[in-house]
Design a protein around this motif. Structure first.
Motif, short mmCIF file in Angstrom:
data_model
loop_
_atom_site.label_atom_id
_atom_site.label_comp_id
_atom_site.label_asym_id
_atom_site.label_seq_id
_atom_site.Cartn_x
_atom_site.Cartn_y
_atom_site.Cartn_z
N ILE A 1 13.80 1.79 -1.37
CA ILE A 1 13.98 3.21 -1.07
C ILE A 1 13.33 4.07 -2.15
N SER A 2 13.54 3.73 -3.40
CA SER A 2 12.92 4.50 -4.49
C SER A 2 11.40 4.40 -4.42
N LEU A 3 10.89 3.22 -4.05
CA LEU A 3 9.44 3.04 -3.92
C LEU A 3 8.87 3.95 -2.84
N ALA A 4 9.53 4.01 -1.69
CA ALA A 4 9.03 4.82 -0.58
C ALA A 4 8.96 6.30 -0.95
N PHE A 5 10.02 6.83 -1.54
CA PHE A 5 10.03 8.25 -1.89
C PHE A 5 9.09 8.54 -3.05
N ALA A 6 9.01 7.63 -4.02
CA ALA A 6 8.10 7.84 -5.14
C ALA A 6 6.65 7.85 -4.67
N ILE A 7 6.31 6.96 -3.72
CA ILE A 7 4.95 6.95 -3.17
C ILE A 7 4.66 8.25 -2.44
N ALA A 8 5.62 8.71 -1.64
CA ALA A 8 5.41 9.95 -0.89
C ALA A 8 5.16 11.13 -1.82
N ILE A 9 5.97 11.24 -2.87
CA ILE A 9 5.80 12.36 -3.81
C ILE A 9 4.52 12.18 -4.62
N GLY A 10 4.29 10.97 -5.12
CA GLY A 10 3.12 10.73 -5.96
C GLY A 10 1.82 10.89 -5.21
N VAL A 11 1.76 10.39 -3.97
CA VAL A 11 0.54 10.52 -3.17
C VAL A 11 0.25 11.99 -2.87
N THR A 12 1.27 12.73 -2.49
CA THR A 12 1.08 14.15 -2.20
C THR A 12 0.57 14.90 -3.43
N ALA A 13 1.18 14.63 -4.58
CA ALA A 13 0.77 15.31 -5.81
C ALA A 13 -0.65 14.89 -6.20
N GLY A 14 -0.96 13.60 -6.15
CA GLY A 14 -2.28 13.13 -6.55
C GLY A 14 -3.38 13.62 -5.62
N MET A 15 -3.11 13.60 -4.32
CA MET A 15 -4.12 14.08 -3.36
C MET A 15 -4.36 15.58 -3.52
N THR A 16 -3.29 16.32 -3.74
CA THR A 16 -3.44 17.77 -3.93
C THR A 16 -4.26 18.08 -5.18
N ALA A 17 -3.97 17.36 -6.26
CA ALA A 17 -4.72 17.59 -7.50
C ALA A 17 -6.19 17.26 -7.34
N ALA A 18 -6.51 16.14 -6.68
CA ALA A 18 -7.90 15.74 -6.53
C ALA A 18 -8.65 16.64 -5.55
N TYR A 19 -7.98 17.08 -4.51
CA TYR A 19 -8.67 17.84 -3.45
C TYR A 19 -8.97 19.27 -3.88
N PHE A 20 -7.99 19.92 -4.49
CA PHE A 20 -8.18 21.32 -4.86
C PHE A 20 -8.80 21.48 -6.25
N GLY A 21 -8.52 20.55 -7.17
CA GLY A 21 -9.11 20.61 -8.49
C GLY A 21 -8.71 21.86 -9.26
N GLY A 22 -9.48 22.18 -10.28
CA GLY A 22 -9.25 23.40 -11.05
C GLY A 22 -7.88 23.47 -11.68
N LYS A 23 -7.26 24.65 -11.58
CA LYS A 23 -5.97 24.88 -12.19
C LYS A 23 -4.86 24.04 -11.55
N VAL A 24 -5.00 23.81 -10.24
CA VAL A 24 -4.00 22.98 -9.56
C VAL A 24 -4.01 21.57 -10.12
N ASP A 25 -5.21 21.03 -10.28
CA ASP A 25 -5.35 19.69 -10.85
C ASP A 25 -4.82 19.65 -12.28
N ALA A 26 -5.17 20.65 -13.07
CA ALA A 26 -4.74 20.68 -14.47
C ALA A 26 -3.22 20.75 -14.57
N LEU A 27 -2.59 21.58 -13.75
CA LEU A 27 -1.14 21.74 -13.80
C LEU A 27 -0.43 20.45 -13.40
N ILE A 28 -0.86 19.85 -12.27
CA ILE A 28 -0.19 18.63 -11.80
C ILE A 28 -0.37 17.48 -12.78
N MET A 29 -1.57 17.32 -13.30
CA MET A 29 -1.83 16.20 -14.19
C MET A 29 -1.19 16.38 -15.56
N ARG A 30 -0.96 17.62 -16.00
CA ARG A 30 -0.23 17.80 -17.26
C ARG A 30 1.23 17.40 -17.08
#
Length: 287
Positions: A93-122
């Motif tokens: 269960i923890s794996l499923a939710f962690a993947i969902a949150i992590g994938v959404t955050a990682g995809m958002t950071a890579a796709y939009f880049g810039g300040k969004v990427d910097a904020l998420i990755m910090r």
């Protein structure tokens, strides 16, 4: 998929790990049918059977305790089967939710880049700068014990691994022509990220998820061993090991030994599969 399956099954050790893990999962699923006792039902425990060595007979029912009993008269074989259920459920269960949150955050950071990427990755860097066990201990010290609280703590300490993994792959894929073509077709950001970009980022994500589920099982066992994990009424493998730790020097080794063996075997089986998947998805690591 055929190429990946063929390459995976060429390694006999990985196949052995996969079969072993599937057997463990089946034992956990069918624990109520296979276990001679429900270790969570206090009405089935007899204090007169407490501390019985492996192979002894029950004083009350005459049944055989193949792996012995603990101080409460809990059959260790039954406790291990039910403990596997708790450990696997918490990890899955923890794996499923962690993947969902992590994938959404990682995809958002890579796709939009810039300040969004910097904020998420910090935030990800800040998360990964602390040991996972330390964050989990602090959270459970504040929240208290409970299966749901352990799951939430594992989600919080795991999502950053998936975010970083997906972002590193998505950055490379986002620069390719098929993403530019999808943008020219005026497709929504969500459709481009999850229908076109994400499928090409799955190989490293699968490898990390396989390794992390073993880490989640080990972390849950560690938290339960330290007394801040699952409640006493629903012991996992870590709590079973902790219950018998004080009896190791008194000769009652079986209370901790057999749950420890079950935990080690489970983690080894998962790691064997994960190591082979890493080699299959990365041709440079293949021999």
């Amino acid at each position: 998929m055929k190429r990946i399956a063929r390459a995976f099954f060429e390694d006999k050790l990985a196949v052995f790990g996969l079969v072993l893990f599937l057997v463990i999962v089946l034992l956990a699923i069918f624990a109520p049918l296979l276990a001679p006792q429900n270790p969570y039902d206090l009405s089935q425990l007899d204090i007169m059977d407490g501390g019985q060595p492996p192979g002894s007979s029950s004083i009350a029912t005459g049944g055989i305790y193949y792996l012995g009993t603990d101080e409460q008269g809990r059959d260790m074989l039954s406790a291990i089967l039910y403990g596997l259920r708790i450990s696997l459920v918490v990890a899955t269960i923890s794996l499923a939710f962690a993947i969902a949150i992590g994938v959404t955050a990682g995809m958002t950071a890579a796709y939009f880049g810039g300040k969004v990427d910097a904020l998420i990755m910090r935030v990800v860097d800040l998360q990964l700068s602390f040991p996972a066990i330390l964050i989990a201990l602090i959270l459970l010290a504040l929240w208290g014990r409970g299966v749901d609280k352990v799951i939430l703590a594992l989600i919080i300490v795991q999502w950053a691994y998936y975010a970083r993994t997906v972002r590193s792959s998505a950055i490379v894929e986002a620069r390719k022509d098929y993403i530019d073509a999808a943008r020219c077709l005026a497709l929504s950001h969500g459709r481009i990220m999850f229908h076109h970009l994400l499928p090409n980022c799955l190989p490293p994500l699968i490898v990390v998820a396989t390794v992390q589920i073993a880490q989640a099982i080990a972390l849950e066992a560690t938290l339960s061993f330290l007394g801040v994990g699952v409640p006493i009424t629903e012991p996992s493998l870590g709590l079973l090991i902790a219950n018998g730790y004080s009896f190791l020097l008194s000769g009652r080794y079986w209370v901790s030994l057999f749950p420890g063996i079950a935990l080690v075997v489970t983690i080894i089986a998962i790691n064997l599969v994960g190591d082979r998947l890493r080699d299959v998805f990365n041709p440079r690591l293949q021999k």
